[in-house]
Design an enzyme around this catalytic site. Structure first.
Site, PDB file in Angstrom:
ATOM      1  N   TYR A 133      -4.883   8.358  -5.747  1.00  0.00           N
ATOM      2  CA  TYR A 133      -3.817   7.405  -5.379  1.00  0.00           C
ATOM      3  C   TYR A 133      -4.042   6.891  -3.957  1.00  0.00           C
ATOM      4  CZ  TYR A 133       0.775   5.576  -4.108  1.00  0.00           C
ATOM      5  OH  TYR A 133       1.791   4.765  -3.658  1.00  0.00           O
ATOM      6  N   SER A 161       0.881  -1.169   0.000  1.00  0.00           N
ATOM      7  CA  SER A 161       0.000   0.000   0.000  1.00  0.00           C
ATOM      8  C   SER A 161       0.918   1.218   0.000  1.00  0.00           C
ATOM      9  CB  SER A 161      -0.907  -0.068   1.233  1.00  0.00           C
ATOM     10  OG  SER A 161      -1.670   1.099   1.402  1.00  0.00           O
ATOM     11  N   LYS A 210      -4.787   3.057  -2.379  1.00  0.00           N
ATOM     12  CA  LYS A 210      -3.976   2.424  -1.335  1.00  0.00           C
ATOM     13  C   LYS A 210      -4.800   2.152  -0.072  1.00  0.00           C
ATOM     14  CE  LYS A 210      -0.173   2.044  -3.723  1.00  0.00           C
ATOM     15  NZ  LYS A 210       0.323   0.713  -4.107  1.00  0.00           N
TER      16      LYS A 210
HETATM   17  P1  NAD Z   1       8.607   2.398  -9.375  1.00  0.00           P
HETATM   18  O1  NAD Z   1       7.865   3.333 -10.264  1.00  0.00           O
HETATM   19  O2  NAD Z   1      10.089   2.498  -9.315  1.00  0.00           O
HETATM   20  O3  NAD Z   1       8.211   0.890  -9.699  1.00  0.00           O
HETATM   21  C1  NAD Z   1       6.870   0.537  -9.863  1.00  0.00           C
HETATM   22  C2  NAD Z   1       6.736  -0.840 -10.451  1.00  0.00           C
HETATM   23  O4  NAD Z   1       5.347  -1.067 -10.737  1.00  0.00           O
HETATM   24  C3  NAD Z   1       7.480  -0.965 -11.772  1.00  0.00           C
HETATM   25  O5  NAD Z   1       8.056  -2.233 -11.891  1.00  0.00           O
HETATM   26  C4  NAD Z   1       6.414  -0.765 -12.805  1.00  0.00           C
HETATM   27  O6  NAD Z   1       6.688  -1.406 -14.027  1.00  0.00           O
HETATM   28  C5  NAD Z   1       5.199  -1.365 -12.116  1.00  0.00           C
HETATM   29  N1  NAD Z   1       4.022  -0.713 -12.699  1.00  0.00           N
HETATM   30  C6  NAD Z   1       3.775   0.605 -12.741  1.00  0.00           C
HETATM   31  N2  NAD Z   1       2.667   0.836 -13.439  1.00  0.00           N
HETATM   32  C7  NAD Z   1       2.219  -0.354 -13.847  1.00  0.00           C
HETATM   33  C8  NAD Z   1       1.134  -0.773 -14.637  1.00  0.00           C
HETATM   34  N3  NAD Z   1       0.298   0.110 -15.198  1.00  0.00           N
HETATM   35  N4  NAD Z   1       0.959  -2.087 -14.830  1.00  0.00           N
HETATM   36  C9  NAD Z   1       1.826  -2.977 -14.298  1.00  0.00           C
HETATM   37  N5  NAD Z   1       2.890  -2.634 -13.574  1.00  0.00           N
HETATM   38  C10 NAD Z   1       3.078  -1.352 -13.367  1.00  0.00           C
HETATM   39  O7  NAD Z   1       8.004   2.670  -7.916  1.00  0.00           O
HETATM   40  P2  NAD Z   1       8.238   1.888  -6.537  1.00  0.00           P
HETATM   41  O8  NAD Z   1       8.514   2.897  -5.522  1.00  0.00           O
HETATM   42  O9  NAD Z   1       9.157   0.763  -6.708  1.00  0.00           O
HETATM   43  O10 NAD Z   1       6.760   1.355  -6.281  1.00  0.00           O
HETATM   44  C11 NAD Z   1       6.498   0.032  -5.825  1.00  0.00           C
HETATM   45  C12 NAD Z   1       5.218   0.044  -5.016  1.00  0.00           C
HETATM   46  O11 NAD Z   1       5.452   0.797  -3.814  1.00  0.00           O
HETATM   47  C13 NAD Z   1       4.038   0.713  -5.721  1.00  0.00           C
HETATM   48  O12 NAD Z   1       2.863  -0.027  -5.460  1.00  0.00           O
HETATM   49  C14 NAD Z   1       3.963   2.071  -5.046  1.00  0.00           C
HETATM   50  O13 NAD Z   1       2.652   2.610  -5.071  1.00  0.00           O
HETATM   51  C15 NAD Z   1       4.413   1.736  -3.640  1.00  0.00           C
HETATM   52  N6  NAD Z   1       4.925   2.867  -2.858  1.00  0.00           N
HETATM   53  C16 NAD Z   1       6.074   3.487  -3.211  1.00  0.00           C
HETATM   54  C17 NAD Z   1       6.529   4.540  -2.435  1.00  0.00           C
HETATM   55  C18 NAD Z   1       7.799   5.275  -2.754  1.00  0.00           C
HETATM   56  O14 NAD Z   1       8.046   6.334  -2.151  1.00  0.00           O
HETATM   57  N7  NAD Z   1       8.639   4.784  -3.609  1.00  0.00           N
HETATM   58  C19 NAD Z   1       5.817   4.949  -1.309  1.00  0.00           C
HETATM   59  C20 NAD Z   1       4.646   4.284  -0.979  1.00  0.00           C
HETATM   60  C21 NAD Z   1       4.219   3.234  -1.761  1.00  0.00           C
END
Ligand code: NAD
Length: 279
Positions: free
Chosen positions: A151, A136, A155
């Site tokens: 968003y 999330s 989540k």
């Molecule tokens: P990122 O953008 O580096 O990676 C996201 C991953 O999700 C990638 O592999 C991408 O290909 C995949 N993805 C994105 N859109 C997609 C789609 N339409 N269909 C299929 N796959 C898709 O970001 P991250 O930080 O690695 O994010 C990973 C998870 O962590 C996500 O669910 C994000 O919401 C969550 N998150 C991240 C943060 C942060 O600060 N990085 C904070 C809270 C939650």
């Protein structure tokens, strides 16, 4: 001797998913990794050993997800740990985002994870073991951020169904954990990951400012390290009873405390109204 654990990680081509898969392979776990483009996944991970099974999957396609999980089980004999990680941030106020923009964010972040859960549970239920991590965000616990409503709503949905899932599957020896990361230094806030509104409305000054701050100042300066998040997920997967709620990052910890205090304040301040509705 413990048999080698098999992990399934979605969205593995970059960010947290990528870091986790690299670390799992270094630690000799077997990994089914999914991405929308398998070529870039293989290129990014660079490991073609027999413990790495990269599969091209569109998580929004139930059939695609089913086939990938079947392939993973056929290859490794089982799946032990599932990480619903694929997701993206859609920035924009509720007024300025179109129906399509809002639904697409739900399609990936919510229905994508549901597709994985629906198709993997028959295996976990039968083997009477397994752990599911649904990624999330701290924005799935506190939604008071202008321009992040959709968003956060996706989540919050992940958090809500994970709490239900934890109850539903515990009788089968399966755990479900909602993971609330704070800001992690990944591609999340970069072009190609985060999406901005197609038709922004300039009057939403706080949202426009937040968008600028996230894209220009926070991106690249996030306080948390994805390598350490991966270490925590691996450590938690070894716990006998993984938690239902897992916060990652001091920022996440502070925001969760703040949310709990705000909720408590409203609960107590308006208690007389709350308690006034009984027959
Ligand atoms: P990122 O953008 O580096 O990676 C996201 C991953 O999700 C990638 O592999 C991408 O290909 C995949 N993805 C994105 N859109 C997609 C789609 N339409 N269909 C299929 N796959 C898709 O970001 P991250 O930080 O690695 O994010 C990973 C998870 O962590 C996500 O669910 C994000 O919401 C969550 N998150 C991240 C943060 C942060 O600060 N990085 C904070 C809270 C939650």
């Amino acid at each position: 001797m413990e048999t080698r654990k098999v992990w399934l990680v979605t969205g593995a081509s970059k960010g947290l998913g990528h870091t986790l898969v690299k670390k799992l392979l270094q630690n000799n776990y077997a990994v089914v990794a999914t991405s929308r483009r398998v070529a870039s996944l293989i290129e990014e991970i660079g490991d073609t050993s027999e413990i790495f099974l990269p599969i091209e999957v569109n998580v929004t396609d139930d059939h695609d997800v089913k086939k990938a999980i079947e392939k993973g089980v056929a290859h490794f004999g089982k799946i032990d740990v599932v990480v619903n990680n694929a997701g993206y941030g859609q920035i924009g106020t509720l007024e300025e985002l179109s129906d399509d923009e809002a639904r697409e964010n739900f399609d990936v972040n919510v229905f994508g994870s549901l597709n994985v859960i629906r198709n993997v549970m028959p295996y976990l239920r039968q083997q009477k073991s397994g752990a599911i991590f649904n990624i999330s965000s701290v924005g799935g616990l506190f939604g008071g951020f202008a321009g992040w409503g959709i968003y956060c709503a996706t989540k919050f949905a992940v958090a809500g169904f994970t709490e239900a899932l934890a109850e539903e599957v515990k009788a089968f020896g399966v755990s479900a954990t909602v993971v609330y990361p704070g800001y992690f230094r990944t591609d999340f806030l970069s072009n190609g990951s985060v999406k901005t509104p197609v038709s922004p409305i300039q009057e939403y000054e706080a949202a426009r400012q937040s968008e600028k701050t996230h894209l220009n100042s926070i991106s690249g300066n996030q306080p948390n390290d994805p390598e350490k998040a991966a270490d925590v997920l691996i450590a938690i997967s070894k716990e006998a009873t993984p938690p239902v709620h897992l916060l990652l990052g001091t920022d996440a910890y502070d925001m969760a405390k703040n949310k709990a205090n705000l909720l408590n304040k409203d609960i107590e301040q308006w208690k007389s109204y709350t308690l006034s509705t009984a027959f």
